[in-house]
Design a protein around this motif. Structure first.
Motif, PDB file in Angstrom:
ATOM      1  N   TYR A 275     -11.962   8.389  -6.309  1.00  0.00           N
ATOM      2  CA  TYR A 275     -10.966   7.560  -5.624  1.00  0.00           C
ATOM      3  C   TYR A 275     -11.290   6.070  -5.740  1.00  0.00           C
ATOM      4  N   LYS A 276     -12.561   5.725  -5.492  1.00  0.00           N
ATOM      5  CA  LYS A 276     -12.908   4.295  -5.500  1.00  0.00           C
ATOM      6  C   LYS A 276     -12.767   3.685  -6.911  1.00  0.00           C
ATOM      7  N   HIS A 277     -12.985   4.500  -7.958  1.00  0.00           N
ATOM      8  CA  HIS A 277     -12.820   3.973  -9.314  1.00  0.00           C
ATOM      9  C   HIS A 277     -11.343   3.756  -9.636  1.00  0.00           C
ATOM     10  N   VAL A 278     -10.515   4.692  -9.146  1.00  0.00           N
ATOM     11  CA  VAL A 278      -9.074   4.530  -9.352  1.00  0.00           C
ATOM     12  C   VAL A 278      -8.620   3.220  -8.710  1.00  0.00           C
ATOM     13  N   LYS A 279      -9.149   2.947  -7.526  1.00  0.00           N
ATOM     14  CA  LYS A 279      -8.796   1.677  -6.873  1.00  0.00           C
ATOM     15  C   LYS A 279      -9.229   0.473  -7.715  1.00  0.00           C
ATOM     16  N   ALA A 284      -7.761  -4.097 -11.184  1.00  0.00           N
ATOM     17  CA  ALA A 284      -7.872  -4.752 -12.493  1.00  0.00           C
ATOM     18  C   ALA A 284      -6.496  -4.884 -13.139  1.00  0.00           C
ATOM     19  N   GLU A 285      -5.686  -3.846 -12.988  1.00  0.00           N
ATOM     20  CA  GLU A 285      -4.348  -3.871 -13.575  1.00  0.00           C
ATOM     21  C   GLU A 285      -3.485  -4.957 -12.917  1.00  0.00           C
ATOM     22  N   ILE A 286      -3.571  -5.056 -11.591  1.00  0.00           N
ATOM     23  CA  ILE A 286      -2.794  -6.088 -10.893  1.00  0.00           C
ATOM     24  C   ILE A 286      -3.230  -7.475 -11.364  1.00  0.00           C
ATOM     25  N   LYS A 287      -4.556  -7.660 -11.457  1.00  0.00           N
ATOM     26  CA  LYS A 287      -5.068  -8.967 -11.897  1.00  0.00           C
ATOM     27  C   LYS A 287      -4.615  -9.277 -13.313  1.00  0.00           C
ATOM     28  N   SER A 288      -4.615  -8.237 -14.172  1.00  0.00           N
ATOM     29  CA  SER A 288      -4.246  -8.494 -15.562  1.00  0.00           C
ATOM     30  C   SER A 288      -2.770  -8.871 -15.678  1.00  0.00           C
ATOM     31  N   GLN A 289      -1.999  -8.533 -14.645  1.00  0.00           N
ATOM     32  CA  GLN A 289      -0.594  -8.959 -14.646  1.00  0.00           C
ATOM     33  C   GLN A 289      -0.440 -10.336 -14.010  1.00  0.00           C
ATOM     34  N   GLY A 290      -1.576 -10.940 -13.668  1.00  0.00           N
ATOM     35  CA  GLY A 290      -1.558 -12.297 -13.124  1.00  0.00           C
ATOM     36  C   GLY A 290      -1.122 -12.365 -11.666  1.00  0.00           C
ATOM     37  N   LYS A 291      -1.205 -11.226 -10.951  1.00  0.00           N
ATOM     38  CA  LYS A 291      -0.772 -11.244  -9.555  1.00  0.00           C
ATOM     39  C   LYS A 291      -1.969 -11.186  -8.608  1.00  0.00           C
ATOM     40  N   ILE A 297      -1.213  -2.238  -1.197  1.00  0.00           N
ATOM     41  CA  ILE A 297      -0.594  -1.625  -2.377  1.00  0.00           C
ATOM     42  C   ILE A 297      -1.629  -0.807  -3.149  1.00  0.00           C
ATOM     43  N   VAL A 298      -2.831  -1.356  -3.265  1.00  0.00           N
ATOM     44  CA  VAL A 298      -3.895  -0.643  -3.983  1.00  0.00           C
ATOM     45  C   VAL A 298      -4.081   0.744  -3.354  1.00  0.00           C
ATOM     46  N   THR A 299      -4.163   0.783  -2.033  1.00  0.00           N
ATOM     47  CA  THR A 299      -4.369   2.051  -1.344  1.00  0.00           C
ATOM     48  C   THR A 299      -3.172   2.989  -1.537  1.00  0.00           C
ATOM     49  N   LYS A 300      -1.983   2.430  -1.439  1.00  0.00           N
ATOM     50  CA  LYS A 300      -0.781   3.258  -1.604  1.00  0.00           C
ATOM     51  C   LYS A 300      -0.745   3.913  -2.975  1.00  0.00           C
ATOM     52  N   VAL A 301      -1.011   3.108  -4.007  1.00  0.00           N
ATOM     53  CA  VAL A 301      -0.963   3.654  -5.368  1.00  0.00           C
ATOM     54  C   VAL A 301      -2.069   4.698  -5.549  1.00  0.00           C
ATOM     55  N   ALA A 302      -3.263   4.391  -5.058  1.00  0.00           N
ATOM     56  CA  ALA A 302      -4.384   5.326  -5.200  1.00  0.00           C
ATOM     57  C   ALA A 302      -4.076   6.649  -4.508  1.00  0.00           C
ATOM     58  N   LEU A 322      -2.271   6.908 -14.962  1.00  0.00           N
ATOM     59  CA  LEU A 322      -0.923   6.631 -14.469  1.00  0.00           C
ATOM     60  C   LEU A 322      -0.830   5.338 -13.670  1.00  0.00           C
ATOM     61  N   VAL A 323      -1.964   4.638 -13.571  1.00  0.00           N
ATOM     62  CA  VAL A 323      -2.000   3.443 -12.728  1.00  0.00           C
ATOM     63  C   VAL A 323      -0.877   2.464 -13.080  1.00  0.00           C
ATOM     64  N   GLN A 324      -0.763   2.183 -14.369  1.00  0.00           N
ATOM     65  CA  GLN A 324       0.198   1.182 -14.801  1.00  0.00           C
ATOM     66  C   GLN A 324       1.632   1.579 -14.431  1.00  0.00           C
ATOM     67  N   SER A 325       1.978   2.834 -14.721  1.00  0.00           N
ATOM     68  CA  SER A 325       3.358   3.234 -14.473  1.00  0.00           C
ATOM     69  C   SER A 325       3.645   3.358 -12.975  1.00  0.00           C
ATOM     70  N   LYS A 326       2.646   3.743 -12.186  1.00  0.00           N
ATOM     71  CA  LYS A 326       2.876   3.850 -10.745  1.00  0.00           C
ATOM     72  C   LYS A 326       3.021   2.467 -10.104  1.00  0.00           C
ATOM     73  N   LEU A 327       2.312   1.495 -10.665  1.00  0.00           N
ATOM     74  CA  LEU A 327       2.365   0.142 -10.105  1.00  0.00           C
ATOM     75  C   LEU A 327       3.744  -0.482 -10.232  1.00  0.00           C
ATOM     76  N   ILE A 328       4.489  -0.047 -11.221  1.00  0.00           N
ATOM     77  CA  ILE A 328       5.811  -0.615 -11.462  1.00  0.00           C
ATOM     78  C   ILE A 328       6.689  -0.506 -10.218  1.00  0.00           C
ATOM     79  N   PHE A 329       6.458   0.558  -9.425  1.00  0.00           N
ATOM     80  CA  PHE A 329       7.304   0.774  -8.259  1.00  0.00           C
ATOM     81  C   PHE A 329       6.986  -0.169  -7.100  1.00  0.00           C
ATOM     82  N   TYR A 330       5.923  -0.964  -7.255  1.00  0.00           N
ATOM     83  CA  TYR A 330       5.601  -1.861  -6.136  1.00  0.00           C
ATOM     84  C   TYR A 330       5.914  -3.310  -6.442  1.00  0.00           C
TER      85      TYR A 330
END
Ligand SMILES: *[C@@H]1O[C@H](CO)[C@@H](O)[C@H](O)[C@H]1NC(C)=O
Ligand SMILES: *[C@@H]1O[C@H](CO)[C@@H](O)[C@H](O)[C@H]1NC(C)=O
Length: 330
Positions: A275-279, A284-291, A297-302, A322-330
């Motif tokens: 779980y903690k690695h998924v977080k 990292a994915e959010i940061k790479s999108q410059g946000k 949100i991290v907890t919700k997606v995880a 699936l991190v990237q595709s799940k993040l799209i919904f937030y």
């Protein structure tokens, strides 16, 4: 420099797509004007060149990349850093570097191949010296094996002749036809050269799920006995892994003598992610999108990921896939 760039864009309309020949012409003109520019260096600023002996990957940068982008894989991190820098610092390797990456999907195998590619060739996966083959995509039909085999050998030979430091990545190794594994084999061996081409500076990376269940079992045993996963050592996994891969009839390796002949330099296990690695992946994915990272949100997606085994729910079944595709919904 601005003057030269201006000149280049005059000579090469639409310079986003610089063709080697037109750039060659432009450089010819520019060099005639300026005279003192060293051609190779100038040329390679515009056209991708094969790295020479002096173009060593930056070990610090490679380590930083692995630290910042790969999570929960202390074994893979260490081995890859050692293997890649050791290989590139060896002026006289006796064979190409061959890495076999094992583990379930989403644990970081593709990611690591990208990182290695980027550290050898700046353009990474887009480099013309980096070649990715996906078994089910590039070699889907068993009845065309003969054709694939000839093609693949021709490609490897052609590309390594053009650039000795080419990188070849084979994904879904466990689905690769045994005939194709045999076709690759000669290139991995200790030959000085084959038909005038030396493969000793080339890197081959093989990815597969083979052994994933055994790796998970070892990780789970550690977890259940209350030990930190960072205590898992290569020696806990290496024997399991090579026996596991070797004995698994579903994995292409079974039919080949890659392992028999010690043609693989490193077996690299990828542990299942908690779980903690998924977080960490999500952040990292959010940061790479410059946000900015929002922990809610991290907890919700995880929490949307599924975890196994059923009772303990420790490891993410899809890793970070699936991190990237799940993040799209937030
Ligand atoms: C290597 O990478 C580090 C970290 O990215 C950087 O600070 C350093 O300047 C680089 N060294 C060279 C020789 O490029
Ligand atoms: C290099 O490999 C690619 C496939 O990745 C192939 O399309 C190309 O023809 C090869 N080049 C040579 C010179 O063989």
């Amino acid at each position: 420099m601005p003057l030269l760039l201006g000149l280049l864009s005059l000579l090469v309309p639409g310079s986003a797509a610089l063709e080697p020949i037109s750039v060659g012409i432009a450089i010819g003109a520019a060099s005639a004007l300026t005279g003192y520019l060293s051609r190779p260096r100038f040329y390679c600023a515009f056209v991708e060149c094969c790295p020479g002996e002096a173009d060593r990957p930056n070990a610090t940068a490679l380590k930083e990349d692995l630290d910042n982008k790969l999570f929960g894989q202390h074994l893979a991190k260490d081995v890859i850093l050692k293997a890649v820098t050791g290989f590139r610092n060896n002026p006289n390797p006796k064979k190409p570097l061959t890495l076999s990456l094992h583990g379930w999907g989403g644990t970081g195998k593709n990611f690591v191949s990208q990182i290695i590619a980027e550290n050898i060739h700046k353009a990474g996966m887009k480099s013309k010296f980096v070649h990715l083959f996906i078994a089910t995509l590039h070699f889907p039909h068993d009845h065309q094996i003969k054709l694939y085999k000839d093609q693949l050998q021709k490609w490897i030979r052609g590309n390594v002749s053009a650039c000795a430091r080419s990188v070849f990545i084979f994904d879904e190794m466990d689905k690769l036809h045994p005939g194709l594994i045999d076709a690759i084999k000669p290139f991995l061996d200790y030959y000085e050269q084959i038909e005038g081409v030396s493969y000793r500076s080339t890197i081959f990376i093989f990815l597969s799920n083979a052994g994933g269940d055994l790796i998970t079992k070892v990780a789970l045993d550690f977890w259940r006995s209350g030990k930190d996963r960072k205590q898992i050592e290569l020696k806990d996994l290496e024997p399991v892994l090579s026996v596991g891969v070797f004995n698994n009839k579903n994995s292409g390796f079974w039919h080949s003598s890659l392992i028999d002949r010690n043609l693989i330099d490193y077996f690299i296990p990828f542990l299942p992610l908690e779980y903690k690695h998924v977080k960490m992946c999500i952040r990292a994915e959010i940061k790479s999108q410059g946000k900015a990272v929002d922990e809610e949100i991290v907890t919700k997606v995880a929490n949307e990921m599924t975890f196994f085994p059923k009772d303990e729910r420790i490891y993410s079944d899809k890793g970070c896939k699936l991190v990237q595709s799940k993040l799209i919904f937030y």
